[in-house]
Design a protein around this motif. Structure first.
Motif, PDB file in Angstrom:
ATOM      1  N   UNK A  36      50.432  41.728  31.464  1.00  0.00           N
ATOM      2  CA  UNK A  36      50.542  42.862  30.539  1.00  0.00           C
ATOM      3  C   UNK A  36      49.280  43.718  30.560  1.00  0.00           C
ATOM      4  N   UNK A  37      48.130  43.083  30.658  1.00  0.00           N
ATOM      5  CA  UNK A  37      46.881  43.830  30.710  1.00  0.00           C
ATOM      6  C   UNK A  37      46.793  44.644  31.994  1.00  0.00           C
ATOM      7  N   UNK A  38      47.173  44.035  33.115  1.00  0.00           N
ATOM      8  CA  UNK A  38      47.152  44.767  34.365  1.00  0.00           C
ATOM      9  C   UNK A  38      48.124  45.930  34.377  1.00  0.00           C
ATOM     10  N   UNK A  39      49.291  45.754  33.757  1.00  0.00           N
ATOM     11  CA  UNK A  39      50.271  46.830  33.700  1.00  0.00           C
ATOM     12  C   UNK A  39      49.805  47.979  32.825  1.00  0.00           C
ATOM     13  N   UNK A  40      48.966  47.667  31.836  1.00  0.00           N
ATOM     14  CA  UNK A  40      48.519  48.707  30.910  1.00  0.00           C
ATOM     15  C   UNK A  40      47.214  49.357  31.330  1.00  0.00           C
ATOM     16  N   UNK A  41      46.297  48.568  31.898  1.00  0.00           N
ATOM     17  CA  UNK A  41      44.972  49.094  32.201  1.00  0.00           C
ATOM     18  C   UNK A  41      44.373  48.339  33.387  1.00  0.00           C
ATOM     19  N   UNK A  42      44.518  48.898  34.572  1.00  0.00           N
ATOM     20  CA  UNK A  42      44.000  48.248  35.767  1.00  0.00           C
ATOM     21  C   UNK A  42      42.482  48.193  35.799  1.00  0.00           C
ATOM     22  N   UNK A  43      41.825  49.215  35.228  1.00  0.00           N
ATOM     23  CA  UNK A  43      40.368  49.212  35.208  1.00  0.00           C
ATOM     24  C   UNK A  43      39.821  48.084  34.354  1.00  0.00           C
ATOM     25  N   UNK A  44      40.432  47.856  33.200  1.00  0.00           N
ATOM     26  CA  UNK A  44      39.994  46.765  32.332  1.00  0.00           C
ATOM     27  C   UNK A  44      40.194  45.417  33.024  1.00  0.00           C
ATOM     28  N   UNK A  45      41.296  45.290  33.744  1.00  0.00           N
ATOM     29  CA  UNK A  45      41.541  44.065  34.493  1.00  0.00           C
ATOM     30  C   UNK A  45      40.471  43.855  35.561  1.00  0.00           C
ATOM     31  N   UNK A  46      40.042  44.946  36.197  1.00  0.00           N
ATOM     32  CA  UNK A  46      38.979  44.843  37.188  1.00  0.00           C
ATOM     33  C   UNK A  46      37.685  44.317  36.585  1.00  0.00           C
ATOM     34  N   UNK A  47      37.407  44.702  35.341  1.00  0.00           N
ATOM     35  CA  UNK A  47      36.216  44.181  34.667  1.00  0.00           C
ATOM     36  C   UNK A  47      36.320  42.671  34.470  1.00  0.00           C
ATOM     37  N   UNK A  48      37.496  42.191  34.109  1.00  0.00           N
ATOM     38  CA  UNK A  48      37.692  40.752  33.933  1.00  0.00           C
ATOM     39  C   UNK A  48      37.547  40.015  35.263  1.00  0.00           C
ATOM     40  N   UNK A  49      38.066  40.602  36.330  1.00  0.00           N
ATOM     41  CA  UNK A  49      37.927  39.976  37.642  1.00  0.00           C
ATOM     42  C   UNK A  49      36.459  39.899  38.052  1.00  0.00           C
ATOM     43  N   UNK A  50      35.685  40.923  37.703  1.00  0.00           N
ATOM     44  CA  UNK A  50      34.258  40.925  38.037  1.00  0.00           C
ATOM     45  C   UNK A  50      33.526  39.825  37.276  1.00  0.00           C
ATOM     46  N   UNK A  51      33.791  39.697  35.971  1.00  0.00           N
ATOM     47  CA  UNK A  51      33.125  38.644  35.200  1.00  0.00           C
ATOM     48  C   UNK A  51      33.591  37.256  35.642  1.00  0.00           C
ATOM     49  N   UNK A  52      34.830  37.155  36.106  1.00  0.00           N
ATOM     50  CA  UNK A  52      35.298  35.881  36.654  1.00  0.00           C
ATOM     51  C   UNK A  52      34.499  35.514  37.898  1.00  0.00           C
ATOM     52  N   UNK A  53      34.200  36.504  38.739  1.00  0.00           N
ATOM     53  CA  UNK A  53      33.380  36.255  39.921  1.00  0.00           C
ATOM     54  C   UNK A  53      31.985  35.787  39.552  1.00  0.00           C
TER      55      UNK A  53
END
Length: 220
Positions: free
Chosen positions: A94-111
């Motif tokens: 749901x987050x990716x469908x609504x805001x891909x940029x915000x999801x990218x931030x989560x992927x970065x912090x996961x890294x």
């Protein structure tokens, strides 16, 4: 529980629940393709994968110690892993469908979490007996899961630690390992819950608003 048993329980749980979670993820991705607004189907797929990974790992981390103290044992951990993984998968999609940029931030912090976990695992390897490379990889994976929702996990860890310390002081049968288990459970709930709340907020904030205009005639 020994390190070997921990790895067996974790591996068994993830292997058993994987097919069910993949089916659920496919359905959620189809929903994201239809209803995605500012994100995309590709972002929803990435969010589902990231949320599934983070939720399942946090579910194992938060439930392992409490579940091993019950008769259910591995089944209890499996249920927690499925539930947490499903919530994480839905939230990420749901987050990716609504805001891909915000999801990218989560992927970065996961890294970043994976890097920190790898460093921590490497530091523990020479200090702990029978702490092998599989354990290093496990700590790295847990670091990534925590990093996916670091703020929520941190708040949950603080709250869980406080509750655990209070119960440790007030309840005679509540030992220090139980306090640590409560802290880890708080970390897991905080991380998964924060991701779910953020996904809900992004979906509702992007939802179209309805306005009603009533014609008014004024006569003198």
């Amino acid at each position: 529980m020994t390190t070997g048993n921990w790895q067996l329980v974790t591996g068994h749980c993830l292997k058993t629940t994987g097919h069910w979670l993949l089916v659920t993820g496919h359905c959620l991705l189809l929903a994201g393709e239809v209803h995605g607004q500012d994100g995309s189907t590709r972002a929803a797929a990435g969010g589902a994968a990231l949320g599934l990974y983070s939720g399942a790992m946090l579910g194992v981390l938060g439930s392992l110690t409490p579940c091993t103290q019950t008769y259910a044992g591995a089944r209890c951990v499996r249920i927690a892993t499925v539930s947490a993984g499903a919530v994480g998968l839905a939230s990420g999609a749901l987050l990716g469908a609504a805001d891909g940029d915000r999801l990218g931030d989560h992927a970065k912090t996961a890294g970043y979490g994976v890097l920190i976990g790898t460093a921590a695992g490497l530091a523990m390897k020479p200090l702990i007996q029978r702490f092998g490379w599989q354990d290093v990889a496990t700590v790295a994976a847990l670091g990534g899961a925590i990093g996916t929702s670091a703020k929520g996990a941190g708040i949950g860890l603080a709250a869980g630690s406080l509750v655990g310390l209070i119960l440790w002081q007030l309840i005679p049968g509540f030992e220090l390992p139980d306090a640590f288990a409560t802290a880890f459970a708080g970390l897991a709930v905080g991380g998964i819950g924060a991701l779910a709340i953020e996904a809900y907020d992004r979906q509702t904030s992007d939802a179209p608003t309805f306005q009603f205009v009533a014609p008014v005639a004024v006569q003198f």
